[in-house]
Design an enzyme around this catalytic site. Sequence first.
Site, PDB file in Angstrom:
ATOM      1  N   ARG A 223     -60.833 -16.490 -54.265  1.00 47.64           N
ATOM      2  CA  ARG A 223     -60.962 -15.043 -54.306  1.00 47.64           C
ATOM      3  C   ARG A 223     -62.197 -15.005 -55.197  1.00 47.64           C
ATOM      4  O   ARG A 223     -62.151 -15.613 -56.280  1.00 47.64           O
ATOM      5  CB  ARG A 223     -59.795 -14.372 -54.781  1.00 47.64           C
ATOM      6  CG  ARG A 223     -58.620 -14.403 -53.830  1.00 47.64           C
ATOM      7  CD  ARG A 223     -58.767 -13.558 -52.841  1.00 47.64           C
ATOM      8  NE  ARG A 223     -57.872 -13.664 -51.684  1.00 47.64           N
ATOM      9  CZ  ARG A 223     -57.703 -14.135 -50.587  1.00 47.64           C
ATOM     10  NH1 ARG A 223     -58.691 -15.124 -50.512  1.00 47.64           N
ATOM     11  NH2 ARG A 223     -56.774 -14.115 -49.825  1.00 47.64           N
ATOM     12  N   HIS A 271     -67.541 -16.459 -46.532  1.00 46.02           N
ATOM     13  CA  HIS A 271     -66.224 -16.238 -46.343  1.00 46.02           C
ATOM     14  C   HIS A 271     -65.795 -16.830 -45.107  1.00 46.02           C
ATOM     15  O   HIS A 271     -65.148 -16.127 -44.110  1.00 46.02           O
ATOM     16  CB  HIS A 271     -65.695 -14.742 -46.355  1.00 46.02           C
ATOM     17  CG  HIS A 271     -64.432 -14.596 -46.642  1.00 46.02           C
ATOM     18  ND1 HIS A 271     -63.803 -13.728 -47.717  1.00 46.02           N
ATOM     19  CD2 HIS A 271     -63.261 -15.280 -46.600  1.00 46.02           C
ATOM     20  CE1 HIS A 271     -62.528 -13.631 -47.906  1.00 46.02           C
ATOM     21  NE2 HIS A 271     -62.062 -14.766 -47.110  1.00 46.02           N
TER      22      HIS A 271
END
Length: 308
Positions: A223, A271
């Site tokens: 994250r 990502h």
Amino acid sequence: MINALFAARPERWDTYEPTLRAAFEAEGLAVDLRQDFAPEEVDYIIYAPNSDLQDFRPYTRCKAVLNLWAGVEKITTNETLTQPLCRMVDPGLTQSMIEWVTGHVLRYHLDIDRSLALQNSWSPYIPPLAEERPITILGLGALGQACATALTQLGFPVSGWSRTAKSVAGVTCHHGPEGLNAALAEAQIVILLLPDTPHTQNILNSQSLARLPKGARIINPGRGPLIDDEALLAALETGQIAHATLDVFRIEPLPEDHPYWAHPKVTVTPHIAAETRPITASRVIAENIRLGEAGEDFVHLVDRNRGY
């Protein structure tokens, strides 16, 4: 008949509709799967946090919200959500994370960038063996444990850290605030696989980065908020951190003017480390509906107090 609402972006319907129906059939479930129901008719919500559904109060019959994403930080703070929430632990996602992490570890371990830069000259570089390259994984959940196990099988000495005590075969496990220093002390490569919670934000900051051996490398497929960006940039400038490979960021897509894009010691990936795979994720969804209908405990149930 079980009524299941598919509450994700409309473009995801064509991808998930056939795999969900196949998974329901394999579990022997009679499920009416739709993108629209009257809220009071819904038994289960198959959910992506970026969907339009943000108010769960009308879904008075709903037995569980079954998340399609591994991350739940965008939904756990929703005060209208009173139904049980299950996060996605997808075998396909886990395997893709193992492959991505292992690939980037080996890139650092073998110093592949140096080899590519010197490919037109005879300048041999002999890397150490894996057993001489200590690695630390921050986060020993399902993904962290899977990556730790894969790396130990390649011969790397792996340490792990988690907020609470864990035990993973072949891994030196640390936990709690006092264990973080020990986990970082000898780590030549640090991999972040923690959830985003108030307790984990900025876990890599100026103090913790300074505890690493000089020249350590950072890999973050977890994250974005786990890293204090300014502290990392400063550590890269001094050479305390030799390089960082970052797949997740506080703002996504990463803004065009962000210093990470042009930094010679940062690799940005969009990502892509781990993506939910429709076939395997649909099986997880179907299993939880079967459990719910049988009155059994759901798997991967989120603890709201811990945030994951």
